[in-house]
Design an enzyme around this catalytic site. Structure first.
Site, mmCIF file in Angstrom:
data_model
loop_
_atom_site.group_PDB
_atom_site.id
_atom_site.type_symbol
_atom_site.label_atom_id
_atom_site.label_comp_id
_atom_site.label_asym_id
_atom_site.label_seq_id
_atom_site.Cartn_x
_atom_site.Cartn_y
_atom_site.Cartn_z
ATOM 1 N N ASN A 1 0.880 -1.166 0.000
ATOM 2 C CA ASN A 1 0.000 0.000 0.000
ATOM 3 C C ASN A 1 0.917 1.215 0.000
ATOM 4 O O ASN A 1 1.470 1.588 1.032
ATOM 5 C CB ASN A 1 -0.899 -0.035 1.235
ATOM 6 N N GLU B 1 -8.445 -6.102 4.510
ATOM 7 C CA GLU B 1 -8.152 -5.720 3.124
ATOM 8 C C GLU B 1 -6.889 -6.395 2.596
ATOM 9 O O GLU B 1 -6.815 -6.751 1.429
ATOM 10 C CB GLU B 1 -8.046 -4.193 3.015
ATOM 11 N N HIS C 1 -13.455 1.895 -0.979
ATOM 12 C CA HIS C 1 -13.516 0.803 0.018
ATOM 13 C C HIS C 1 -14.023 -0.509 -0.596
ATOM 14 O O HIS C 1 -14.507 -1.383 0.120
ATOM 15 C CB HIS C 1 -14.464 1.145 1.195
ATOM 16 N N ARG D 1 -2.437 -2.316 -3.554
ATOM 17 C CA ARG D 1 -3.701 -1.610 -3.351
ATOM 18 C C ARG D 1 -3.640 -0.349 -4.215
ATOM 19 O O ARG D 1 -2.796 0.522 -3.989
ATOM 20 C CB ARG D 1 -3.855 -1.231 -1.886
ATOM 21 N N ARG E 1 -13.979 14.137 7.612
ATOM 22 C CA ARG E 1 -14.677 14.543 6.384
ATOM 23 C C ARG E 1 -16.161 14.762 6.669
ATOM 24 O O ARG E 1 -16.765 14.017 7.435
ATOM 25 C CB ARG E 1 -14.535 13.469 5.306
#
Ligand code: ADP
Length: 378
Positions: free
Chosen positions: A7, A360, A157, A68, A218
């Protein structure tokens, strides 16, 4: 197979090595402050990873790397084997994910340079949502903006939503392609997906990961006219970006982006924290109602990621708002700490409420091994 999962961020490199035969994690790590410390670039970061791998793996060799990749645009609906053309295609998507895709490409190129023979697979965060119907991914703005800039809803996601849907189906004893449900991935970033027949048919994040739920920093959904208003008040585009992506959400409302701290503050009588939690749980409950309609009646509501897996309080405050759907939590099951996939609803609940821990890295390793397996069979 032995898979290195990467990642790659603009100034960080997160990695893990997994053996997909027994799903074990052999080693993992995070290299930070690339470019600001003695690690000057991603190639040097990879040299550090290499030294660690040599120590841990000894004679065993990696079979592949799984990356990723945040944005797969309209092209990528599946994990793909990387070649130069694919790398360039990912790079062409840079404008859609300016913070992420360039960093992902740096990671891919660094590996290509260091281990040119090692197969690499890209696993996209948007891919699972490529099955959304046009009426779900369109914004009601002139078509020209879609054609010129690719402005549409993409969703994010996806790797987590797909993994969690599959494991929810397993827990329910139905095939993955027969699963109709609602998956709420609630971490620092948060999104919810409507899954029908095992496929994403709608999701709360849109053109960027800003749309939808209230998150750590956010705002999620707001009236876009607020931006026009603030621009007229003298806010620059950078100010607006900072405001909505980094200074809003739980942090903007109550001063802390962390759910656990916000819950503790609310329990100590902090009214700002209490209202922030109410806004977040109310917003999520509204999406659940909408997605129950979208999937034609959910078979299950699933919670995952840091908050979804760990905060019994937040799960309770969301499900309490869903009386109209006929679902209810078993208080003891909801409060119980566990890392296992589990059901937390009562027997009377109209459909089960589940907690399914996401992973993940495991999903990226599985997807990478599958692409390499297919390749070897050709
Ligand atoms: P990321 O999106 O960075 O991967 P995570 O999935 O790790 O995030 O989720 C982080 C969030 O989970 C934080 O808001 C954190 O406070 C919350 N969280 C983790 N454990 C708990 C807990 N026991 N109770 C409440 N919130 C928790």
């Amino acid at each position: 197979m032995l898979i290195l999962i990467i990642n790659s961020g603009s100034s960080s490199l997160k990695y893990q090595v997994r053996d997909t035969n027994d799903d074990s994690v052999l080693t993992e790590g995070l290299i930070e402050r690339i470019g600001e410390s003695e690690v000057t670039d991603h190639a040097q970061a990879l040299d550090q990873v290499d030294q660690k791998l040599t120590r841990v793996l000894g004679e065993r060799a990696l079979d592949a790397v799984g990356h990723r990749v945040v944005h797969g645009g309209e092209r990528f609906g599946e994990p793909v084997l990387i070649n130069n053309e694919i790398t360039r295609a990912i790079e062409r998507l840079n404008p859609l994910a300016p913070l992420h895709n360039p960093a992902n490409v740096l990671g891919i190129r660094a590996i290509t340079k260091k281990w040119p023979k090692l197969p690499q697979v890209a696993v996209f965060d948007t891919a699972f949502h490529k099955t959304m119907p046009e009426h779900a991914w369109r914004y009601a703005i002139p078509d020209q903006l879609y054609r010129t800039y690719g402005i549409r809803r993409y969703g994010f996601h996806g790797t987590s939503h797909e993994f969690v849907s599959r494991h929810a189906a397993k827990l329910l004893g139905v095939g993955a392609s027969d699963f109709n449900g609602i998956v709420a991935h609630l971490g620092n970033g948060a999104s919810i997906t409507a899954v029908s027949g095992g496929k994403s048919i709608d999701t709360s994040m849109g053109f960027t990961p800003l749309e939808g739920l209230v998150m750590g920093t956010r705002s999620g959904d707001i009236d876009p006219s607020i931006l026009i208003f603030l621009a007229r008040e003298g806010y620059s585009t950078d100010d607006l970006d900072q405001l909505l992506n980094r200074d809003s959400g739980l942090k903007g409302m109550a001063g802390n982006n962390d759910m656990r701290s916000t819950e503790e503050a609310a329990a100590d009588g902090d009214e700002q924290a209490a209202i922030a939690l109410a806004v977040a749980s109310y917003r999520l409950a509204k999406y659940i109602g909408a997605y129950h309609v979208a999937v034609g009646g959910a078979q299950a509501l699933v919670f995952t990621a840091g908050i979804g897996e760990n905060s019994w309080q937040f799960r309770q405050s969301v499900v309490e708002r869903l009386g109209a759907l006929g679902i209810s939590l078993d208080d003891a099951a909801n409060r119980k700490k566990s890392n296992e996939p589990r059901e937390i609803s009562t027997e009377e609940s109209a459909f089960p409420v589940l907690v399914i821990p996401t992973d993940e890295e495991a999903a990226i390793a599985e997807a990478t091994a599958a692409v390499i397996g297919e390749q070897n069979n050709q």
